[in-house]
Design a protein around this motif. Sequence first.
Motif, short mmCIF file in Angstrom:
data_model
loop_
_atom_site.label_atom_id
_atom_site.label_comp_id
_atom_site.label_asym_id
_atom_site.label_seq_id
_atom_site.Cartn_x
_atom_site.Cartn_y
_atom_site.Cartn_z
N SER A 1 -65.50 -12.49 17.47
CA SER A 1 -66.54 -11.54 17.10
C SER A 1 -67.64 -11.35 18.13
O SER A 1 -68.78 -11.10 17.77
CB SER A 1 -67.13 -11.85 15.73
OG SER A 1 -67.35 -13.20 15.56
N GLY A 2 -67.27 -11.44 19.39
CA GLY A 2 -68.24 -10.98 20.36
C GLY A 2 -68.74 -11.98 21.38
O GLY A 2 -69.78 -11.75 22.01
N GLY A 3 -68.06 -13.07 21.58
CA GLY A 3 -68.46 -14.00 22.62
C GLY A 3 -68.51 -13.30 23.97
O GLY A 3 -69.42 -13.55 24.77
N TYR A 4 -67.53 -12.41 24.20
CA TYR A 4 -67.51 -11.65 25.45
C TYR A 4 -68.23 -10.31 25.29
O TYR A 4 -69.14 -9.99 26.06
CB TYR A 4 -66.06 -11.37 25.86
CG TYR A 4 -65.34 -12.56 26.44
CD1 TYR A 4 -65.98 -13.78 26.63
CD2 TYR A 4 -64.00 -12.47 26.80
CE1 TYR A 4 -65.30 -14.87 27.17
CE2 TYR A 4 -63.31 -13.55 27.34
CZ TYR A 4 -63.97 -14.74 27.52
OH TYR A 4 -63.30 -15.81 28.06
N VAL A 5 -67.77 -9.55 24.30
CA VAL A 5 -68.27 -8.17 24.13
C VAL A 5 -69.79 -8.14 24.03
O VAL A 5 -70.44 -7.22 24.52
CB VAL A 5 -67.63 -7.54 22.87
CG1 VAL A 5 -68.23 -6.18 22.58
CG2 VAL A 5 -66.12 -7.47 23.03
N ILE A 6 -70.34 -9.16 23.39
CA ILE A 6 -71.78 -9.17 23.13
C ILE A 6 -72.51 -10.20 24.01
O ILE A 6 -73.42 -9.86 24.76
CB ILE A 6 -72.03 -9.45 21.64
CG1 ILE A 6 -71.55 -8.25 20.84
CG2 ILE A 6 -73.49 -9.74 21.37
CD1 ILE A 6 -71.39 -8.50 19.38
N HIS A 7 -72.12 -11.46 23.91
CA HIS A 7 -72.98 -12.49 24.50
C HIS A 7 -72.78 -12.62 26.00
O HIS A 7 -73.76 -12.69 26.74
CB HIS A 7 -72.77 -13.81 23.78
CG HIS A 7 -73.16 -13.72 22.35
ND1 HIS A 7 -74.47 -13.63 21.97
CD2 HIS A 7 -72.43 -13.60 21.23
CE1 HIS A 7 -74.53 -13.49 20.65
NE2 HIS A 7 -73.30 -13.47 20.18
N LEU A 8 -71.55 -12.67 26.44
CA LEU A 8 -71.33 -12.71 27.88
C LEU A 8 -71.92 -11.44 28.51
O LEU A 8 -72.55 -11.48 29.57
CB LEU A 8 -69.82 -12.82 28.18
CG LEU A 8 -69.43 -12.88 29.65
CD1 LEU A 8 -70.14 -14.01 30.37
CD2 LEU A 8 -67.91 -13.05 29.79
N ALA A 9 -71.73 -10.33 27.81
CA ALA A 9 -72.29 -9.06 28.28
C ALA A 9 -73.81 -9.14 28.38
O ALA A 9 -74.41 -8.72 29.37
CB ALA A 9 -71.87 -7.93 27.35
N ALA A 10 -74.46 -9.66 27.34
CA ALA A 10 -75.92 -9.73 27.34
C ALA A 10 -76.41 -10.66 28.43
O ALA A 10 -77.39 -10.35 29.13
CB ALA A 10 -76.42 -10.19 25.97
N GLY A 11 -75.75 -11.79 28.59
CA GLY A 11 -76.16 -12.74 29.61
C GLY A 11 -76.04 -12.14 31.00
O GLY A 11 -76.95 -12.25 31.83
N THR A 12 -74.90 -11.50 31.25
CA THR A 12 -74.66 -10.91 32.56
C THR A 12 -75.65 -9.78 32.84
O THR A 12 -76.33 -9.76 33.88
CB THR A 12 -73.23 -10.34 32.63
OG1 THR A 12 -72.31 -11.38 32.28
CG2 THR A 12 -72.92 -9.80 34.00
N SER A 13 -75.72 -8.85 31.92
CA SER A 13 -76.56 -7.68 32.15
C SER A 13 -78.03 -8.07 32.21
O SER A 13 -78.79 -7.50 32.99
CB SER A 13 -76.33 -6.65 31.05
OG SER A 13 -74.99 -6.22 31.05
N GLY A 14 -78.42 -9.01 31.38
CA GLY A 14 -79.81 -9.44 31.39
C GLY A 14 -80.18 -10.05 32.74
O GLY A 14 -81.24 -9.75 33.30
N PHE A 15 -79.29 -10.86 33.26
CA PHE A 15 -79.57 -11.52 34.53
C PHE A 15 -79.69 -10.50 35.65
O PHE A 15 -80.62 -10.52 36.45
CB PHE A 15 -78.47 -12.54 34.83
CG PHE A 15 -78.79 -13.50 35.92
CD1 PHE A 15 -79.71 -14.51 35.70
CD2 PHE A 15 -78.19 -13.41 37.16
CE1 PHE A 15 -80.02 -15.42 36.71
CE2 PHE A 15 -78.50 -14.30 38.18
CZ PHE A 15 -79.42 -15.31 37.94
N VAL A 16 -78.73 -9.57 35.67
CA VAL A 16 -78.77 -8.53 36.70
C VAL A 16 -80.03 -7.67 36.55
O VAL A 16 -80.72 -7.37 37.53
CB VAL A 16 -77.50 -7.66 36.64
CG1 VAL A 16 -77.62 -6.47 37.57
CG2 VAL A 16 -76.28 -8.51 36.97
#
Lengths: 107, 107, 107, 474, 474, 474
Positions: free
Chosen positions: F185-200
């Motif tokens: 339910s979203g480890g990648y779609v949501i959280h990995l995405a948020a972590g990556t995009s937030g950092f960038v």
Amino acid sequence: MKLITAVLPASGFERVHEALRTLGIPGVTVTTVFARGVGRVHDEVYRGTRRRVELQPAIRLDLLAADADAADVVHVIAVAGVLGTVWVTPVERAVRIRTREWGEAAL
Amino acid sequence: MKLITAVLPASGFERVHEALRTLGIPGVTVTTVFARGVGRVHDEVYRGTRRRVELQPAIRLDLLAADADAADVVHVIAVAGVLGTVWVTPVERAVRIRTREWGEAAL
Amino acid sequence: MKLITAVLPASGFERVHEALRTLGIPGVTVTTVFARGVGRVHDEVYRGTRRRVELQPAIRLDLLAADADAADVVHVIAVAGVLGTVWVTPVERAVRIRTREWGEAAL
Amino acid sequence: MIPYPSWLNAGDNTWQLVAATLVGLMSIPGIAVLYAGLVQRKWAVNTMLMAFSAFSIVLVAWVLYEFKMSFGSPLHLGPGILNSAVGKPGTITSAGSEIGKAGIPLVSGTGAMPDFRFPQSTLAYFQFAFAAITPLLFLGSVIGRMNFKAWLLFVPLWSGIVYSVNAFLLWGGGWWAQAGALDYSGGYVIHLAAGTSGFVAAAVIGPRLARDRAKAVPNNLPMVAIGAGILWLGWNGFNGGDMYFGGQNAAAAVLNTNLATAVALLTWLLLDMFAGPQRKPTFLGAINGMIVGLVAITPAAGFVTGVGAILVGLIASVIVWLSWNKLGKLRFMQKVDDALGVVHTHGVAGLVGGLLVGLFADPAMAVYYNKDGSVFSVAGLFHGHAKQLLLQLGAAGTIIVWDALMTFVILRAIGLFVKLRAPDEVLEIGDLAVHDEEAYPSEEGLAVVGASEAKAAVVAEPTTRPVAEPAAEP
Amino acid sequence: MIPYPSWLNAGDNTWQLVAATLVGLMSIPGIAVLYAGLVQRKWAVNTMLMAFSAFSIVLVAWVLYEFKMSFGSPLHLGPGILNSAVGKPGTITSAGSEIGKAGIPLVSGTGAMPDFRFPQSTLAYFQFAFAAITPLLFLGSVIGRMNFKAWLLFVPLWSGIVYSVNAFLLWGGGWWAQAGALDYSGGYVIHLAAGTSGFVAAAVIGPRLARDRAKAVPNNLPMVAIGAGILWLGWNGFNGGDMYFGGQNAAAAVLNTNLATAVALLTWLLLDMFAGPQRKPTFLGAINGMIVGLVAITPAAGFVTGVGAILVGLIASVIVWLSWNKLGKLRFMQKVDDALGVVHTHGVAGLVGGLLVGLFADPAMAVYYNKDGSVFSVAGLFHGHAKQLLLQLGAAGTIIVWDALMTFVILRAIGLFVKLRAPDEVLEIGDLAVHDEEAYPSEEGLAVVGASEAKAAVVAEPTTRPVAEPAAEP
Amino acid sequence: MIPYPSWLNAGDNTWQLVAATLVGLMSIPGIAVLYAGLVQRKWAVNTMLMAFSAFSIVLVAWVLYEFKMSFGSPLHLGPGILNSAVGKPGTITSAGSEIGKAGIPLVSGTGAMPDFRFPQSTLAYFQFAFAAITPLLFLGSVIGRMNFKAWLLFVPLWSGIVYSVNAFLLWGGGWWAQAGALDYSGGYVIHLAAGTSGFVAAAVIGPRLARDRAKAVPNNLPMVAIGAGILWLGWNGFNGGDMYFGGQNAAAAVLNTNLATAVALLTWLLLDMFAGPQRKPTFLGAINGMIVGLVAITPAAGFVTGVGAILVGLIASVIVWLSWNKLGKLRFMQKVDDALGVVHTHGVAGLVGGLLVGLFADPAMAVYYNKDGSVFSVAGLFHGHAKQLLLQLGAAGTIIVWDALMTFVILRAIGLFVKLRAPDEVLEIGDLAVHDEEAYPSEEGLAVVGASEAKAAVVAEPTTRPVAEPAAEP
Ligand SMILES: Nc1ncnc2c1ncn2[C@@H]1O[C@H](COP(=O)(O)OP(=O)(O)O)[C@@H](O)[C@H]1O
Ligand SMILES: Nc1ncnc2c1ncn2[C@@H]1O[C@H](COP(=O)(O)OP(=O)(O)O)[C@@H](O)[C@H]1O
Ligand SMILES: Nc1ncnc2c1ncn2[C@@H]1O[C@H](COP(=O)(O)OP(=O)(O)O)[C@@H](O)[C@H]1O
């Protein structure tokens, strides 16, 4: 007339205040301030970032006293207190607004 | 130069502050303090335990005035206010940091 | 002995405090106050109602200094600071409660 | 052994109970802390206690007489609207009325809707949550001066006399329901009612102290955010539950509710940014927009499509923004001290939403299905049913007149026995004078005195010196 | 392809999961912030961390051994009550015990209730939420002095040794359940247990600093309101879930719970206004009343009618008000520093509620139905079943004795390895000493110093002068 | 008359709507107040308004184009992954798309899962809640300097271009889903995405003021507790809803989610106590651990057993603790001012959780059942399916590269029209400069001045003297 100012640790303040009441000092102005040496220097750590907090919350006490009483008041504070500092400054005149009394009558 | 300090009830403070503005006093330092006699002594009761609160929130006002003006300022405060105390202490020198003006020019 | 009082904008306070530490001034009492001229006059608007806030949060610094040092301290504050006011009042006596030291030894 | 009778569907019953719980959360803690954060610091405790006690009072009134007045058999008081304006009072505390199948005499079994699939206690509790939130909403109009005792009397009277008539007329199968007026889940019954009654009550009770009005800034915006967030998501139950089943219309109502709310929030935000006096986005403006969207979509939630929901959010937000920022600044409106502006965000918004139902209601939005596969649904002006707008106008007028009138009468009647306002010296102080409590108590005040019994202990406390001592070491 | 087996009903499963989630919310953030607002400011962080960590610890213990001890096959330790006082420990972490059908060996399939319609993970999670809230409740007795490490040890031991026995005896089909003692959803298992254990723990650990006791004012009443609101509405899951189905009795339990709570809140409010020492309505008094109502109706929720619920709320509120204001002021009670008064609002209230079941339980309140249409329900003294009162007394006595005794033993045992109290100099300071954190950190303290690495940057920051400059323009 | 069509199951529909509501509550007020409590006091309002407005913007984008891009028919852009990387944009605002049966073209009816039992509006609303929380999560990386207008532009672009691709690839039946990559339910779609995009985004926008970074202490820990509690329990809907039915796998996902979270919280707590620099348990550390557990179990929730959940919680907490306390202190990481450390608690935790699915996924955990009684489930390396780990790695890589790249491009593009950062003099002041509001407004400031119109009234107010008079009596 004198203005007596004392900076005291929050935890020791009750004793001093009590002592002043016993002495019959009615008016006193209390301010919460930050001071050094009145508490343990400590760190705060939020989410892994440590920050040193060297100034601790303390209590500042201002009170007017007649010239004759000033020494007594300072003595009482110094005896009742544990830590902190007291100092005395000269006051030229004082007014109690409600009664419009001037000078030492205003105390 | 004099330092005029007034301790006023929070609710009466606006009138005094307004009066000072009318008088053209620009600089004033305001501190929130606890004082006795500036409000009704009341109790706070939390979950059935009653505690007396004798010191009420008040406003402390410090302002510097030229020797000549000090009496007027005290008078204005005493007239505009309802309760509280005012006192005057001597000041040896004052500096306005921005302009580095000294003495009465700094007011 | 003198009491040196400075009213400084919150953002400039660190520099002054740092300068005083460099000068080796250990004791200082810090109060959060409201002052004019130490920040931008701004409006607060809650739910469409605008209110002018003319007094901004500021820092008040009180410190005792020996007669000989007072001028230096004032100078240091005035140089390190950007805005604000400093004034000096005479102190008749001071006591460090812990050690019961009197006078300039108490500093 | 079976757990429940065959007329009961656990899915529908669960949906209804969850919806009711969400609506309950909107009141407690939702509205309670939203308002507690918005009022002056000195009134936060008073506001919260008024909210908690009104919530409790309404429930007691509800089971003792009010539910039956709102959803029971009609009390025939005369011809026309009087024939079915309110139900016969009665209790619902017996075992039978708790575990028996739910029913509304003038609605169930008349073919107007399918049979309920849950017990009467579910219906009663769900509808209670709506009855309870209404006084909490208009509490926002009268905070900061209303006498607490008058509030305790006002709530059960208002709820019994005013709310039950509103609910019966539109939901209990009363006159306006029979005529065809629509209110999906309370744009009129609740929000228009709260806006109207609040405004009248504010006028009757009189304004706050001038000094308080001038200085009335909120005290805690994160607290407002908590209340606002719970309101928004709780509204999924508020609007989602009014189909009375966990079906497709409930889901559409939920989606539409969120959609109108999002649009209304953004509309208010952009108006603040590009047309407001200070040209800045504000958090409390956004929250106002959010509430407007929630309120305006309430009468329409399951009757309109997504496009309708977007339009409702947009139109309502623009109108209420103007009402708030322009109308509200007029001298006339300033005379009445509607402290939190309930008349705008609930009254005007509810009215606008109710009228827009008369325009946008779309017959393609099936509420229920007939056995033959045809759908039960409603239509507004834009779908060829111009009369609906008139019906919506008529129902709104009835609510406004009845609620305004009776609020006035009830308050005047209470005023004969109890002061409506707290005395000025109490108002000066606020919570501490009314409740001996304050919102954010400080120990500093007490450090200064201490409780009398405790003082001796504190002053003499032997730990003080040794404990403080090490602090001096450096 | 089908989503789930035929024994599973999505409606019932959903209800149970929602109920569990609501109970979870009562703990986190409910109790955590209710207590954080009620304690002294200097203990708020400690209180919250104790709550969050206890919640976590109980879940780990629950899946590793405790669920089976509470709801598994009995461990035969001896004759009589020892024969079925606790279950055999075991884990429930396998795939089979997560997705298989739920079952309680001594209850399911014995004809005492219908077959479960949800998987074991639903039952386990639902019951976990109850197990977890219990230590959080009596946390209120020991805050402000308990050593954090001792808490980390105490929770799993208490939960494994004390709670599992309580639960097994009354809910797992143990001795008292077989005898016929009733506890609808935890008046005894949870609240009487929390009140008893909290009081004993407070006595064993010793009081807070005298200075703290004297100055212990709450720090944030809106925070209390949030916790209280979540508690109230969360209780819909607490009491609504214990029928284990989304049926008519669940709905009745929800309505009764709210009703008793509303009555108890208003009763306490009126007692404060007309009989209290200061004759004023108080918010925290109302919250006390609310909690008393919630707790007292817990053992009775689905067994009594609406009238019964009103009486339970009324009686319990009067008794606990007296207990709080009169009994609690006695020298004897003052000796034990039960910081938040858990012994009154949970212990006494739970006991009163449990005994009132023995009076008011009404056989007309169907819990389940037999295939022949007859109902499964229970009766109290007023409905001709005097023995029920004795059973309720007996079960209460067992809980009180066992919980008091074992709490004492466990704490003494822990005390051999770890100090139960934090040292006095830590207590003087509170959160900052225990966690290096405080509830409402202020930048003023830091403005004054700054982190050492950061200081250089700050002092030298080139923006300071130019940015501050324009401020001087006017 | 019937309430809903026969393809609809009220139990499943209710579960899905409740799950969606819980996820909505996680954003509003959950994340909004969690972050508002964690940021500096001067940024709390800005943070909350960014959260509320992003939540609204995503919903509008969602119904206008984004839902179809995430879950609609594929847009064939080229060979390989481009053939099914994103859906054709389109609206879902018609009556038909609200009340018709739910469907995902590439998934429903392909035998990959059973037919949906709820309407399209349920699916759309449920998935919206996930789309909405993602920008709110990475808001934590950019608070304290991002220009509010740039945020209003960034959210719909990022959500439309980045999120919809993530969702389509893994949930909408896109390339990685077809290949067999898993994300419960979203480890990648949501959280990995948020972590990556937030950092960038943090890198592109630049750091906060040095003075702010040095002094950035949280302002309200109880507020954090409220947000954290809602997050934890809200996650029951987050992970419980992704089976799309109220079945056994949903229940197992809920239990596993809580279990991993409890273990991760306790692990971080113990690491802080026994390996941390100050050797003390901290509340914010525990909350970090909690979030790590929630995030890490997200991709795995219904695929692993209880043992798997415990291991996921343990491993993820240790890794992220090291990442936070060691990696995060490196000069390289310090350069990018990821204000709340989203890259650790969401990025690293989501990645670790996603990879652990490749190890621990257990075929005994039935997701769905085939008519013949066999189960549909998945297996990881430890259950003989080594390829799963590679698939997980591949999907993670795709997400990281796509999200990082597009976040960079979108921000640079926005930067051509609008400043990404607020000017320094605005940053100096914070909320008051951006919104003319502050989080905890004080009347003291105003007592000192008053609104200009109001001032006359106040100064002249006749009540002042008489009211104040009695105060002087004693
Ligand atoms: N001697 C004093 N020293 C310092 N502050 C004083 C003194 N006397 C009065 N004050 C301040 O002024 C406030 C009001 O003074 P008080 O003499 O009690 O006025 P009133 O008699 O009109 O109530 C006091 O609470 C105190 O804060
Ligand atoms: N006469 C005064 N008495 C007391 N405080 C003063 C006085 N003059 C200035 N101050 C304090 O110093 C602050 C800054 O002084 P101001 O003269 O306005 O500086 P600037 O002109 O550089 O802005 C004022 O807001 C006030 O708090
Ligand atoms: N020179 C001073 N000027 C102003 N305040 C002072 C001065 N010296 C001490 N103080 C105040 O008194 C507090 C305690 O004084 P200090 O001399 O450090 O006491 P001790 O040595 O007993 O710790 C200080 O933190 C400060 O607030």
